[in-house]
Write a protein that holds these residues in place. Sequence first.
Motif, PDB file in Angstrom:
ATOM      1  N   TYR A 132       0.864  -1.174   0.000  1.00 59.88           N
ATOM      2  CA  TYR A 132       0.000   0.000   0.000  1.00 59.88           C
ATOM      3  C   TYR A 132       0.906   1.233   0.000  1.00 59.88           C
ATOM      4  CZ  TYR A 132      -3.806  -3.156   1.297  1.00 59.88           C
ATOM      5  OH  TYR A 132      -4.734  -4.176   1.317  1.00 59.88           O
ATOM      6  N   SER A 133       0.843   2.002  -1.070  1.00 57.73           N
ATOM      7  CA  SER A 133       1.647   3.220  -1.178  1.00 57.73           C
ATOM      8  C   SER A 133       0.710   4.405  -0.985  1.00 57.73           C
ATOM      9  CB  SER A 133       2.334   3.289  -2.542  1.00 57.73           C
ATOM     10  OG  SER A 133       3.369   2.337  -2.621  1.00 57.73           O
ATOM     11  N   ALA A 134       0.741   4.976   0.218  1.00 55.96           N
ATOM     12  CA  ALA A 134      -0.205   6.023   0.588  1.00 55.96           C
ATOM     13  C   ALA A 134       0.477   7.384   0.656  1.00 55.96           C
ATOM     14  CB  ALA A 134      -0.841   5.694   1.937  1.00 55.96           C
ATOM     15  N   TYR A 135      -0.047   8.324  -0.117  1.00 54.88           N
ATOM     16  CA  TYR A 135       0.414   9.717  -0.089  1.00 54.88           C
ATOM     17  C   TYR A 135      -0.630  10.497   0.699  1.00 54.88           C
ATOM     18  CZ  TYR A 135       3.297   8.054  -3.975  1.00 54.88           C
ATOM     19  OH  TYR A 135       4.185   7.356  -4.766  1.00 54.88           O
ATOM     20  N   ILE A 136      -0.233  11.016   1.858  1.00 50.13           N
ATOM     21  CA  ILE A 136      -1.184  11.649   2.767  1.00 50.13           C
ATOM     22  C   ILE A 136      -0.888  13.146   2.858  1.00 50.13           C
ATOM     23  CG2 ILE A 136      -2.131  11.644   5.096  1.00 50.13           C
ATOM     24  CD1 ILE A 136      -1.134   8.745   5.329  1.00 50.13           C
ATOM     25  N   ALA A 137      -1.882  13.947   2.522  1.00 48.90           N
ATOM     26  CA  ALA A 137      -1.741  15.404   2.546  1.00 48.90           C
ATOM     27  C   ALA A 137      -2.295  15.959   3.847  1.00 48.90           C
ATOM     28  CB  ALA A 137      -2.481  16.018   1.366  1.00 48.90           C
ATOM     29  N   PRO A 138      -1.727  17.069   4.364  1.00 48.31           N
ATOM     30  CA  PRO A 138      -2.260  17.710   5.567  1.00 48.31           C
ATOM     31  C   PRO A 138      -3.493  18.545   5.215  1.00 48.31           C
ATOM     32  CG  PRO A 138      -0.379  18.948   4.771  1.00 48.31           C
ATOM     33  CD  PRO A 138      -0.507  17.737   3.874  1.00 48.31           C
ATOM     34  N   ALA A 139      -4.507  17.843   4.702  1.00 52.38           N
ATOM     35  CA  ALA A 139      -5.757  18.478   4.295  1.00 52.38           C
ATOM     36  C   ALA A 139      -6.912  17.658   4.845  1.00 52.38           C
ATOM     37  CB  ALA A 139      -5.835  18.554   2.772  1.00 52.38           C
ATOM     38  N   ILE A 140      -7.990  18.303   5.198  1.00 51.99           N
ATOM     39  CA  ILE A 140      -9.125  17.620   5.820  1.00 51.99           C
ATOM     40  C   ILE A 140     -10.425  18.031   5.132  1.00 51.99           C
ATOM     41  CG2 ILE A 140     -10.470  17.341   7.942  1.00 51.99           C
ATOM     42  CD1 ILE A 140      -7.880  17.796   9.510  1.00 51.99           C
ATOM     43  N   PHE A 141     -11.219  17.049   4.707  1.00 50.54           N
ATOM     44  CA  PHE A 141     -12.535  17.321   4.120  1.00 50.54           C
ATOM     45  C   PHE A 141     -13.598  17.510   5.202  1.00 50.54           C
ATOM     46  CE2 PHE A 141     -10.492  15.406   0.422  1.00 50.54           C
ATOM     47  CZ  PHE A 141     -10.997  16.160  -0.628  1.00 50.54           C
ATOM     48  N   ALA A 142     -13.541  16.657   6.225  1.00 50.38           N
ATOM     49  CA  ALA A 142     -14.479  16.726   7.351  1.00 50.38           C
ATOM     50  C   ALA A 142     -15.938  16.642   6.909  1.00 50.38           C
ATOM     51  CB  ALA A 142     -14.234  17.996   8.166  1.00 50.38           C
ATOM     52  N   THR A 143     -16.219  15.791   5.939  1.00 45.67           N
ATOM     53  CA  THR A 143     -17.594  15.537   5.528  1.00 45.67           C
ATOM     54  C   THR A 143     -17.737  14.079   5.122  1.00 45.67           C
ATOM     55  OG1 THR A 143     -19.318  16.017   3.893  1.00 45.67           O
ATOM     56  CG2 THR A 143     -17.038  16.384   3.208  1.00 45.67           C
ATOM     57  N   ASP A 144     -18.843  13.468   5.544  1.00 48.71           N
ATOM     58  CA  ASP A 144     -19.091  12.079   5.196  1.00 48.71           C
ATOM     59  C   ASP A 144     -19.393  11.907   3.712  1.00 48.71           C
ATOM     60  OD1 ASP A 144     -18.735  11.340   7.810  1.00 48.71           O
ATOM     61  OD2 ASP A 144     -20.878  11.394   8.302  1.00 48.71           O
ATOM     62  N   ARG A 145     -19.699  13.004   3.023  1.00 46.73           N
ATOM     63  CA  ARG A 145     -20.057  12.917   1.604  1.00 46.73           C
ATOM     64  C   ARG A 145     -18.823  12.813   0.694  1.00 46.73           C
ATOM     65  NH1 ARG A 145     -22.353  17.105  -0.585  1.00 46.73           N
ATOM     66  NH2 ARG A 145     -21.642  18.596   0.978  1.00 46.73           N
ATOM     67  N   ALA A 146     -17.631  13.103   1.231  1.00 40.14           N
ATOM     68  CA  ALA A 146     -16.401  12.935   0.450  1.00 40.14           C
ATOM     69  C   ALA A 146     -16.113  11.441   0.296  1.00 40.14           C
ATOM     70  CB  ALA A 146     -15.246  13.637   1.131  1.00 40.14           C
ATOM     71  N   ARG A 147     -15.454  11.062  -0.828  1.00 39.65           N
ATOM     72  CA  ARG A 147     -15.177   9.655  -1.092  1.00 39.65           C
ATOM     73  C   ARG A 147     -14.021   9.155  -0.251  1.00 39.65           C
ATOM     74  NH1 ARG A 147     -16.797   7.430  -5.903  1.00 39.65           N
ATOM     75  NH2 ARG A 147     -16.217   5.482  -4.866  1.00 39.65           N
ATOM     76  N   ALA A 148     -14.244   8.044   0.443  1.00 34.77           N
ATOM     77  CA  ALA A 148     -13.202   7.437   1.265  1.00 34.77           C
ATOM     78  C   ALA A 148     -12.254   6.638   0.379  1.00 34.77           C
ATOM     79  CB  ALA A 148     -13.818   6.531   2.316  1.00 34.77           C
ATOM     80  N   ALA A 149     -11.000   6.560   0.795  1.00 41.89           N
ATOM     81  CA  ALA A 149     -10.003   5.805   0.030  1.00 41.89           C
ATOM     82  C   ALA A 149     -10.387   4.340  -0.078  1.00 41.89           C
ATOM     83  CB  ALA A 149      -8.628   5.943   0.686  1.00 41.89           C
ATOM     84  N   LEU A 150     -10.850   3.762   1.023  1.00 42.04           N
ATOM     85  CA  LEU A 150     -11.263   2.356   1.064  1.00 42.04           C
ATOM     86  C   LEU A 150     -12.582   2.263   1.818  1.00 42.04           C
ATOM     87  CD1 LEU A 150      -7.839   0.728   1.996  1.00 42.04           C
ATOM     88  CD2 LEU A 150      -8.912   0.708  -0.251  1.00 42.04           C
ATOM     89  N   SER A 151     -13.448   1.382   1.377  1.00 41.85           N
ATOM     90  CA  SER A 151     -14.738   1.216   2.036  1.00 41.85           C
ATOM     91  C   SER A 151     -15.291  -0.163   1.723  1.00 41.85           C
ATOM     92  CB  SER A 151     -15.721   2.305   1.566  1.00 41.85           C
ATOM     93  OG  SER A 151     -15.939   2.198   0.165  1.00 41.85           O
TER      94      SER A 151
END
Length: 344
Positions: A267-286
Motif C-alpha cells: 500500500y503506497s499512501a500519499y497523505i496530505a495535511p488536508a481535511i474534508f471533514a464531511t461524510d459525503r467525500a469519497r473514502a479511500a477504502l470502504s
Amino acid sequence: MFEAIKFGEDSRRISGPNPWVGALLESGGQKHFGRTQRPGGPHAEIEALRQVTSAKGSELFVTLEPCSHFGRTPPCASSIVEAGVKRVNIAILDPDPKVFGQGVKILSDGGVDVTIGVRASEAAHSLAPYIKHRSTGRPWVVLKLAMSLDGKVAAPDGSSRWITGAASRAHAHALRADSDVIIVGAGTVRVDDPTLTARLDDVVKQPERIVLGGIPEGAKVLPARSYRGDIEDLLGELGERGVLQVLVEGGPTVASEFHRLGLADQYSAYIAPAIFATDRARAALSGSSMESMEGIWRGVTSKVERLGNDVYLEIFSESATGLLNGLQREGIEMAKRLGLGFLE
C-alpha cells in the motif's frame, strides 16, 4: 552489500523480467560494481568480474544467489568459481526453482567461502516483486492511495485534483515507471481522464494500461486494454506473461475490491495535511463489514518519507511480509545444513 543493493536498483527499469541484481567485487583494495543488464546481457556478477584482470582471492557481495543454469547467459556461479573468487556474500537465495540453492552448492563445492543473509531484509525489500513472481507465479501488486488526513480521495462532487502536492505526484510517477502494468477503474477514466503515463526523463518503457470496464472513445489513457472479468484471473494471466509489478491506481471502488480480496501486497499512501471533514467525500477504502477492533486490517510499515508538505507511507501486507521473511529464513536454514556462514 548496501552499496550493491542500491547499485542494482538502477537496473530495475531495464532488467525485467529478470531481477535487478547488484554486485560489488573487492579486489586489490578496489571496489568494482556490476548490475543486471537488459535481458540477454551480462548479469551483475559478470559485469563486476569483467572490471578486473584477475579476481583470484577477491571477495564478492551479491544481492541475489548467483544463477546456476544456462539461459540466455552462462551460469554465474560457475564463472565465479573459475575466476578464483575466494569469498562470496549472498543477501538472499533465488526463489526461482531453476536456481534455488543450486548456485550456492556450485560455489561451495568449488571451494568458495559462502555466507548467506548479508543485508537480507534490505535485499528482499528491493527485490520483492521478483520474489513474489518467482514464488507464486503472480505479480507484486501495489495499491496507490493519494488522500487527505481524514482518509478521503475525492470531494463530494467527484473532484480530486489535487489533494497531494507536486513532490508526491513526482514520486508517484517514479512508482509508475517501476511498474510493468497500471490498472485503473472505468469510473476514474470517465471522471479524471488520466493518461497514466510515467512522466520522467529516464523512462525506458511506459507501463501497459488496463481499464477495468469500458474505455470512452478518445480517452487520454488510450492506447489501453479494456478488461471485463475476474481480477484474480487477470493477475494470473499477467504473471504468466512475466509481469513482475502491477500498480493499481483506483479509484476507490477498484482499490476497495483489491483490498477486500487480499490482493494488494504493498500500500503506497500519499497523505496530505488536508481535511474534508464531511461524510459525503469519497473514502479511500470502504465496503468492509467489520464491527469491532478484532476485524481491523493491519499491515507492516516498510517506509515513511516526507514529500514536500505530504507524508508517504509504504505498508506491506502480512502475507507479503511473510513471503519475504520466509525466503530469508530458508537462506539461513540452507546455510546451516551446508555448514556455510550466515547472518540472522
